[in-house]
Design an enzyme around this catalytic site. Structure first.
Site, PDB file in Angstrom:
ATOM      1  N   LYS A   1      -5.762  -1.021  -4.766  1.00 40.42           N
ATOM      2  CA  LYS A   1      -5.475   0.112  -5.656  1.00 40.42           C
ATOM      3  C   LYS A   1      -6.773   0.861  -5.994  1.00 40.42           C
ATOM      4  O   LYS A   1      -7.841   0.479  -5.539  1.00 40.42           O
ATOM      5  CB  LYS A   1      -4.743  -0.389  -6.907  1.00 40.42           C
ATOM      6  CG  LYS A   1      -3.465  -1.199  -6.583  1.00 40.42           C
ATOM      7  CD  LYS A   1      -2.326  -0.339  -6.043  1.00 40.42           C
ATOM      8  CE  LYS A   1      -1.222  -1.107  -5.340  1.00 40.42           C
ATOM      9  NZ  LYS A   1      -0.429  -2.002  -6.166  1.00 40.42           N
TER      10      LYS A   1
HETATM   11  C1  LIG Z   1       0.736  -2.854  -6.525  1.00 44.46           C
HETATM   12  C2  LIG Z   1       2.041  -2.426  -7.045  1.00 44.46           C
HETATM   13  C3  LIG Z   1       2.723  -3.099  -8.087  1.00 44.46           C
HETATM   14  C4  LIG Z   1       2.337  -4.440  -8.623  1.00 44.46           C
HETATM   15  O1  LIG Z   1       1.051  -4.590  -8.970  1.00 44.46           O
HETATM   16  P1  LIG Z   1       0.334  -6.034  -8.931  1.00 44.46           P
HETATM   17  O2  LIG Z   1      -0.913  -5.785  -9.711  1.00 44.46           O
HETATM   18  O3  LIG Z   1       0.075  -6.347  -7.482  1.00 44.46           O
HETATM   19  O4  LIG Z   1       1.237  -7.027  -9.566  1.00 44.46           O
HETATM   20  C5  LIG Z   1       3.878  -2.536  -8.584  1.00 44.46           C
HETATM   21  N1  LIG Z   1       4.359  -1.387  -8.101  1.00 44.46           N
HETATM   22  C6  LIG Z   1       3.766  -0.741  -7.088  1.00 44.46           C
HETATM   23  C7  LIG Z   1       4.368   0.535  -6.602  1.00 44.46           C
HETATM   24  C8  LIG Z   1       2.602  -1.244  -6.514  1.00 44.46           C
HETATM   25  O5  LIG Z   1       2.040  -0.603  -5.483  1.00 44.46           O
END
Ligand SMILES: *Cc1c(COP(=O)(O)O)cnc(C)c1O
Length: 399
Positions: A192
């Site tokens: 991210k």
């Molecule tokens: C990465 C992601 C999540 C979850 O995040 P984590 O930190 O990995 O638990 C939820 N929704 C979307 C669209 C994501 O890309």
């Protein structure tokens, strides 16, 4: 060897996403390790106020990961047994799983074919007396149609929990993502925009939600004398008033996230520049649809997703996917529609539920995009895509 002119395969595998860690990040983490608190120390609230300020929200609450943050938001919104929550199938499963954790029922609305984001008209058709909330996802970093969704929420008394795991640093109608919906979730996973290793955040302006998020993160435990249910027998006293979890972020992670936040603007501009380069390079390829951008948003480009025009190709997405992998280009797929997963099928969600989402799934491909990519990496992707697509064009579709 049978090498075509211009066929120069990359020597190393290029992933679709990757963190950027520099010496400042490493110093930030080691200074926590040398200090007194590895968790429940000062870095978590400091990170929370920094990110709240950055996105223009009153409050931010940090969690162990984005999924925990979504779970907490569902709790704070009061989602319980039998409540319906409308979300998109074109997302990571966590956007819907968080509803199941609370005993609620995810309801999938179809997507807008241009943006691939949830379609507000499809949402409205699905609203019932049991609907409690909407979870729009800012897919790839492009904001969902938030004003229309918030209008629907106001009309039917619903809570909007925006899944902005892709959209830290994006804006919608000149407002920052994180300051618009009732609650907004960011993920701090390494692919991210900024990372804490694992981590997640909810931002909100709502004081009631803020309190519930804090309780839920820490076992439902309350210490403040003014909030206790009975006279306090002593300073040591605390009570558990609701069923929470241990969803805390560590100070080690918070320090890393805080150091990363300083680089967010630079990360987003690099992502935008790479996306522009791709757009320019692929504009003329008729078998590819470059990502459409609505003019009310400014994406922070977590993903660059191309759509294949399968009528113009002599093969399907899977073949193109593996040919690009053979070229060491780590293309990926976002996403398998959530309700097509076996667990959701067993819950009774039928195939064909969201036709546009399923058709997107047949033809979508994610290209590598992250700030650490060099110009040469970007060129390698462009070269490989042009070559593979060129080889797979229907003879009479060339041009
Ligand atoms: C990465 C992601 C999540 C979850 O995040 P984590 O930190 O990995 O638990 C939820 N929704 C979307 C669209 C994501 O890309």
């Amino acid at each position: 060897m049978n090498v075509q002119a211009g066929n120069k395969k990359r020597s190393t595998f290029l992933p679709y996403g990757r963190q950027w860690i520099d010496e400042k990040d490493i110093e930030a983490v080691t200074s926590v390790l040398r200090g007194d608190y590895l968790t429940t120390g000062p870095y978590v609230p400091e990170f929370e106020s920094k990110i709240a300020e950055k996105v223009g929200a009153r409050y931010a609450v940090a969690f162990a990961n984005g999924t925990a943050a979504l779970h907490a938001a569902c709790y704070a919104a009061g989602i319980g047994e039998g409540d319906e929550v409308i979300t998109t199938p074109i997302t990571f499963a966590a956007s819907a799983n968080c509803v199941l954790y609370q005993g609620g029922k995810p309801v999938f609305a179809d997507i807008d074919e241009r943006t691939y984001n949830i379609d507000p008209q499809s949402i409205e058709r699905l609203i019932t007396k049991r609907t409690k909330a909407i979870i729009p996802v800012d897919f790839t970093g492009q904001p969902a149609n938030l004003d229309t969704i918030l209008d629907l929420a106001a009309k039917y008394g619903l809570v909007v929990i925006e899944d902005a795991a892709h959209a830290l640093g994006a804006t919608y109608r000149s407002r920052q993502i994180g300051s618009i919906s009732h609650m907004t979730m960011f993920s701090l996973h390494p692919v991210k925009h900024i990372t804490a290793g694992e981590g997640g955040v909810i931002t909100t302006d709502n004081e009631l939600y803020y309190g519930r998020l804090l309780d839920f993160r820490n076992h439902g435990i309350v210490r403040e004398p003014s909030r206790l249910g009975r006279p306090s027998p002593g300073k040591w006293y605390y009570e558990m008033q609701s069923l929470g979890y241990n969803y805390r972020l560590t100070d080690i992670s918070a320090a890393l996230a805080m150091s990363q936040l300083d680089k967010l603007d630079a990360f987003v501009s690099r992502r935008r520049r790479i996306a522009e380069t791709y757009n320019h390079a692929f504009r003329e390829l008729s078998a590819i649809r470059i990502p459409y951008q609505a003019d009310d948003g400014n994406s922070s480009w977590h993903l660059y997703a191309i759509r294949l025009d399968l009528d113009k190709l002599n093969t399907g997405r899977d073949e193109i996917f593996s040919r690009l992998h053979d070229e060491n280009i780590g293309v990926n797929l976002h996403y398998i529609p959530v309700y097509l997963h076996p667990y959701y099928e067993d819950l009774g969600y039928p195939q064909g539920l969201c036709k546009k989402a399923e058709s997107l799934y047949e033809s979508i491909l994610t290209l590598p995009l992250y700030p650490g990519m060099t110009d040469q990496d970007v060129e390698d992707v462009i070269h490989a895509v042009r070559q593979v697509i060129g080889e797979c064009m229907e003879v009479n579709a060339v041009g």
